[in-house]
Scaffold this active site. Structure first.
Site, PDB file in Angstrom:
ATOM      1  N   ARG A  22       0.808  -1.227   0.000  1.00  0.00           N
ATOM      2  CA  ARG A  22       0.000   0.000   0.000  1.00  0.00           C
ATOM      3  C   ARG A  22       0.842   1.278   0.000  1.00  0.00           C
ATOM      4  O   ARG A  22       0.321   2.369  -0.194  1.00  0.00           O
ATOM      5  CB  ARG A  22      -0.964   0.008   1.201  1.00  0.00           C
ATOM      6  CG  ARG A  22      -2.223  -0.805   0.934  1.00  0.00           C
ATOM      7  CD  ARG A  22      -3.092  -0.889   2.169  1.00  0.00           C
ATOM      8  NE  ARG A  22      -2.520  -1.775   3.167  1.00  0.00           N
ATOM      9  CZ  ARG A  22      -2.957  -1.867   4.419  1.00  0.00           C
ATOM     10  NH1 ARG A  22      -3.933  -1.084   4.841  1.00  0.00           N
ATOM     11  NH2 ARG A  22      -2.405  -2.721   5.261  1.00  0.00           N
ATOM     12  N   LYS A  29       8.944  -0.668   2.410  1.00  0.00           N
ATOM     13  CA  LYS A  29       8.212   0.175   3.361  1.00  0.00           C
ATOM     14  C   LYS A  29       9.051   0.578   4.571  1.00  0.00           C
ATOM     15  O   LYS A  29       9.081   1.752   4.951  1.00  0.00           O
ATOM     16  CB  LYS A  29       6.950  -0.545   3.838  1.00  0.00           C
ATOM     17  CG  LYS A  29       6.214   0.212   4.938  1.00  0.00           C
ATOM     18  CD  LYS A  29       4.839  -0.334   5.203  1.00  0.00           C
ATOM     19  CE  LYS A  29       4.876  -1.555   6.076  1.00  0.00           C
ATOM     20  NZ  LYS A  29       3.509  -1.986   6.445  1.00  0.00           N
ATOM     21  N   GLN A  82      12.644 -15.122   6.628  1.00  0.00           N
ATOM     22  CA  GLN A  82      11.383 -15.886   6.619  1.00  0.00           C
ATOM     23  C   GLN A  82      11.275 -16.614   5.287  1.00  0.00           C
ATOM     24  O   GLN A  82      11.651 -16.074   4.238  1.00  0.00           O
ATOM     25  CB  GLN A  82      10.187 -14.935   6.794  1.00  0.00           C
ATOM     26  CG  GLN A  82       8.852 -15.687   6.918  1.00  0.00           C
ATOM     27  CD  GLN A  82       7.684 -14.766   7.240  1.00  0.00           C
ATOM     28  OE1 GLN A  82       7.854 -13.565   7.493  1.00  0.00           O
ATOM     29  NE2 GLN A  82       6.483 -15.326   7.245  1.00  0.00           N
ATOM     30  N   TYR A 110       7.107  -4.761  15.642  1.00  0.00           N
ATOM     31  CA  TYR A 110       7.024  -4.626  14.187  1.00  0.00           C
ATOM     32  C   TYR A 110       7.996  -3.556  13.677  1.00  0.00           C
ATOM     33  O   TYR A 110       8.143  -2.510  14.298  1.00  0.00           O
ATOM     34  CB  TYR A 110       5.621  -4.174  13.767  1.00  0.00           C
ATOM     35  CG  TYR A 110       4.509  -5.191  13.931  1.00  0.00           C
ATOM     36  CD1 TYR A 110       4.757  -6.524  14.198  1.00  0.00           C
ATOM     37  CD2 TYR A 110       3.188  -4.786  13.784  1.00  0.00           C
ATOM     38  CE1 TYR A 110       3.709  -7.434  14.324  1.00  0.00           C
ATOM     39  CE2 TYR A 110       2.132  -5.684  13.907  1.00  0.00           C
ATOM     40  CZ  TYR A 110       2.404  -7.010  14.187  1.00  0.00           C
ATOM     41  OH  TYR A 110       1.364  -7.892  14.309  1.00  0.00           O
ATOM     42  N   GLY A 149      -6.785  -7.302  14.908  1.00  0.00           N
ATOM     43  CA  GLY A 149      -7.179  -8.431  15.742  1.00  0.00           C
ATOM     44  C   GLY A 149      -7.813  -7.885  17.020  1.00  0.00           C
ATOM     45  O   GLY A 149      -7.389  -6.856  17.547  1.00  0.00           O
TER      46      GLY A 149
HETATM   47  C1  UD1 Z   1      -1.387  -8.321  12.776  1.00  0.00           C
HETATM   48  C2  UD1 Z   1      -2.083  -9.143  13.850  1.00  0.00           C
HETATM   49  C3  UD1 Z   1      -3.331  -8.376  14.330  1.00  0.00           C
HETATM   50  C4  UD1 Z   1      -2.922  -7.009  14.835  1.00  0.00           C
HETATM   51  C5  UD1 Z   1      -2.142  -6.259  13.758  1.00  0.00           C
HETATM   52  C6  UD1 Z   1      -1.622  -4.971  14.304  1.00  0.00           C
HETATM   53  C7  UD1 Z   1      -1.650 -11.478  13.322  1.00  0.00           C
HETATM   54  C8  UD1 Z   1      -2.184 -12.720  12.744  1.00  0.00           C
HETATM   55  N1  UD1 Z   1      -2.469 -10.421  13.304  1.00  0.00           N
HETATM   56  O1  UD1 Z   1      -2.261  -8.134  11.688  1.00  0.00           O
HETATM   57  O2  UD1 Z   1      -3.970  -9.101  15.365  1.00  0.00           O
HETATM   58  O3  UD1 Z   1      -4.082  -6.271  15.221  1.00  0.00           O
HETATM   59  O4  UD1 Z   1      -1.034  -7.059  13.311  1.00  0.00           O
HETATM   60  O5  UD1 Z   1      -1.048  -4.241  13.262  1.00  0.00           O
HETATM   61  O6  UD1 Z   1      -0.531 -11.440  13.794  1.00  0.00           O
HETATM   62  N2  UD1 Z   1       4.979  -9.799   8.905  1.00  0.00           N
HETATM   63  C9  UD1 Z   1       6.050 -10.638   8.673  1.00  0.00           C
HETATM   64  N3  UD1 Z   1       5.833 -11.805   8.028  1.00  0.00           N
HETATM   65  C10 UD1 Z   1       4.603 -12.177   7.605  1.00  0.00           C
HETATM   66  C11 UD1 Z   1       3.513 -11.324   7.866  1.00  0.00           C
HETATM   67  C12 UD1 Z   1       3.725 -10.144   8.528  1.00  0.00           C
HETATM   68  O7  UD1 Z   1       7.177 -10.320   9.023  1.00  0.00           O
HETATM   69  O8  UD1 Z   1       4.475 -13.262   7.030  1.00  0.00           O
HETATM   70  C13 UD1 Z   1       5.226  -8.540   9.582  1.00  0.00           C
HETATM   71  C14 UD1 Z   1       4.909  -7.367   8.701  1.00  0.00           C
HETATM   72  O9  UD1 Z   1       6.063  -6.944   7.997  1.00  0.00           O
HETATM   73  C15 UD1 Z   1       4.449  -6.322   9.702  1.00  0.00           C
HETATM   74  C16 UD1 Z   1       3.834  -7.148  10.806  1.00  0.00           C
HETATM   75  O10 UD1 Z   1       4.356  -8.443  10.674  1.00  0.00           O
HETATM   76  O11 UD1 Z   1       5.514  -5.588  10.227  1.00  0.00           O
HETATM   77  C17 UD1 Z   1       2.326  -7.181  10.778  1.00  0.00           C
HETATM   78  O12 UD1 Z   1       1.891  -7.671   9.557  1.00  0.00           O
HETATM   79  P1  UD1 Z   1       0.521  -7.157   8.937  1.00  0.00           P
HETATM   80  O13 UD1 Z   1       0.231  -7.983   7.759  1.00  0.00           O
HETATM   81  O14 UD1 Z   1       0.543  -5.696   8.796  1.00  0.00           O
HETATM   82  O15 UD1 Z   1      -0.501  -7.433  10.137  1.00  0.00           O
HETATM   83  P2  UD1 Z   1      -1.762  -8.342  10.176  1.00  0.00           P
HETATM   84  O16 UD1 Z   1      -1.344  -9.759  10.011  1.00  0.00           O
HETATM   85  O17 UD1 Z   1      -2.796  -7.799   9.303  1.00  0.00           O
HETATM   86 CA    CA Z   2      -0.112  -3.637   9.546  1.00  0.00          CA
END
Ligand code: UD1
Ligand code: CA
Length: 502
Positions: A22, A29, A82, A110, A149
């Site tokens: 986005r 990012k 990862q 994060y 979440g």
């Molecule tokens: C996640 C949480 C959600 C919370 C939200 C807050 C989970 C399943 N959900 O949402 O409960 O309210 O964050 O922002 O955890 N990332 C990785 N590897 C991945 C996926 C994500 O490193 O495979 C990292 C992203 O770079 C980012 C962070 O994790 O920094 C959160 O990922 P994002 O996809 O934004 O969050 P959600 O999964 O939607």
């Molecule tokens: Ca996010």
């Protein structure tokens, strides 16, 4: 401030593997900047502030580029990769592969949450350890919880049952306004075990880190939440609208820190100060100022209005007005501007002056030395107490090489000189106005190069006949007849010389 041993976590894992689509950017990012640092360096700095034994950043998207940035700005972190299995649970699992500890507290944060501070993380660790919890989530109550979440609590609200993702939540759960920030403290052994039991049976087919809470609770372990009042602190950047909003909020917080420490900032709305800038007590920052990078402002200095300084050191009591400086040093009680440009390597001594419309580069300007008006001084050493006349230019570049110019102490360089480098003007010397200094001027000497002046009487009357200048000249000379044009000086031979001189 020392970090208490009991609150230093065994490890922090910073998640930064996501693509950040986005942002609509070619730049990853987490490498976008606010407050003079990348989002990721903000996140790593907060993590470091807890004094962890191990610090791991999980990468995947643009892995090499981000890893290179980390090597440059946060060399002490370990990078974990990862794999293609998606989800925050898998990300933490990959991160844990790089963690050597087998027990203790692990923080998860994060890479795209820039305002988080170490104090909040330390409080999270303290609360987690005091409760003997297996997992403690940092939560917040927000007006619009869409997408986050939700924290599921027991009927009386005292216990955390788990977290349900927005996409997996039913209508009643979507009414919950307590959200998961994504920041947690875990018991390391519980986390390792629970991650090994995560499935992907959910709306997104991902390994959810959030499921660890329900797993731990199912095992009879305590799960807690710490609710933060500071919602901005846990907010992530997903697009450039949020980048600008959090950038403005970070700036507001940085300004507030300086204001509370005794710096006057006249107009916070037009002042931008990076996170790493330091400012002494009773300094005054006037409207329209940007202080970037490792800029350091001394006590009682006055900066602005409308001034931009990057990686620049300004001494106590100095004044910098409407100017732009980069990698420069301005001595104590020195004055700069208005409208000057100090480039890299400018070092202005105490009580020195770089006045209006002056450009300097790679130049040492001694104590109380002055370059007051309209000059360029590059690759030069100017001695203490010396004055560089208005309009003087140091010609430091011969088209192939740059050369250095040395001007001694207490020298008076006349107006409109050209100092053709390499050249040296000795201590106490002087040069006449309009001198082109191609040869060294010894100490105490006067250097002059301009040819002596010759006046061709009546030139305007002959060569500018019919102009306003001619009329003015005639009026001044009191000659409305033709005689002035035929003065002895106005001979044909002189006219010929005039042509040659053009
Ligand atoms: C996640 C949480 C959600 C919370 C939200 C807050 C989970 C399943 N959900 O949402 O409960 O309210 O964050 O922002 O955890 N990332 C990785 N590897 C991945 C996926 C994500 O490193 O495979 C990292 C992203 O770079 C980012 C962070 O994790 O920094 C959160 O990922 P994002 O996809 O934004 O969050 P959600 O999964 O939607
Ligand atoms: Ca996010």
């Amino acid at each position: 401030m020392g970090i208490e041993e009991t609150t230093a976590p065994a490890a922090v894992i910073v998640l930064a593997a996501g693509a950040g689509t986005r942002m609509r950017s070619r730049r990853p990012k987490v490498l976008h900047e606010i407050g003079g640092r990348s989002l990721l360096v903000h996140a790593v700095t907060a993590a470091e502030g807890t004094g962890p034994a191990e610090l791991v950043v999980v990468l995947r998207h643009e892995r090499d580029r981000v890893a290179e940035h980390l090597a440059e700005h946060a060399a002490e972190v370990t990078v974990a990769d990862q794999d293609e299995i998606p989800g925050t649970g898998r990300a933490v699992q990959c991160g844990l592969e790089q963690v050597t500890a087998s027990e203790g507290t692990v923080l998860v944060t994060y890479g795209d949450v820039p305002l988080l501070d170490p104090a909040t993380l330390r409080e999270l660790v303290s609360a987690h350890e005091a409760a003997g919890a297996a997992a403690t989530v940092l939560s917040a109550r927000v007006p619009d919880p869409t997408g986050y979440g939700r924290i599921l609590r027991s009927k009386d609200g005292s216990e955390v049952l788990g977290i349900v993702e927005h996409k997996d939540a039913d209508d009643a759960q979507r009414e919950i306004d307590e959200i998961n920030s994504g920041i947690y403290a875990f018991d390391l052994a519980v986390l390792r075990d629970a991650l090994g039991r995560l499935g992907t049976d959910n709306a997104q087919g991902e390994m959810y880190l959030t499921d660890v809470l329900a797993i731990a609770r199912g095992d009879g372990r305590a799960v807690r939440a710490v609710v933060t009042e500071d919602v901005m602190m846990v907010e992530g950047v997903n697009d450039r609208v949020q980048l600008a909003q959090l950038g403005a909020e970070m700036n507001r917080r940085i300004l507030e820190r300086h204001l509370r420490a005794g710096v006057t900032i006249v107009d916070p709305a037009t002042t931008w100060i990076d996170a790493d800038v330091s400012i002494g007590q009773d300094a005054v920052i006037l409207p329209g100022v940007q202080l970037h990078g490792a800029t350091d402002i001394g006590e009682e200095a006055v900066i602005g209005p409308d001034t931009t300084l990057r990686d620049t050191e300004v001494g106590a009591g100095a004044e910098v007005v409407r100017s732009h400086a980069l990698l420069a040093v301005v001595g104590a009680r020195a004055a700069v501007g208005p409208f000057s440009y100090l480039r890299a390597g400018t070092d202005l001594g105490a009580e020195g002056k770089i006045g209006g419309f002056v450009e300097t580069k790679n130049a040492t300007i001694g104590e109380s030395a002055k370059i007051p008006h309209l000059s360029y001084v590059g690759d030069a050493d100017i001695g203490e107490g010396t004055n560089i006349g208005a309009g003087t230019i140091v010609a430091n570049y011969d088209g192939v090489d740059k050369h250095r110019t040395t001007v001694g102490r207490q020298v008076r360089v006349g107006a409109d000189n050209v100092l053709v480098a390499p050249v040296t003007i000795g201590d106490g010397a002087a040069t006449g106005a309009g001198t082109t200094v191609r040869k060294d001027v010894p100490a105490g000497a006067l250097g002059v190069s301009a040819v002596s002046q010759r006046n061709m009487e009546g030139w305007t009357l002959r060569r500018r006949a019919g102009t306003a200048a001619e009329a003015a000249a005639r009026a001044a000379l009191g000659t409305d007849d033709e005689s002035a044009a035929r003065t002895p000086a106005g001979t044909a031979a002189d006219e010929h010389k005039e042509h040659e001189q053009r």
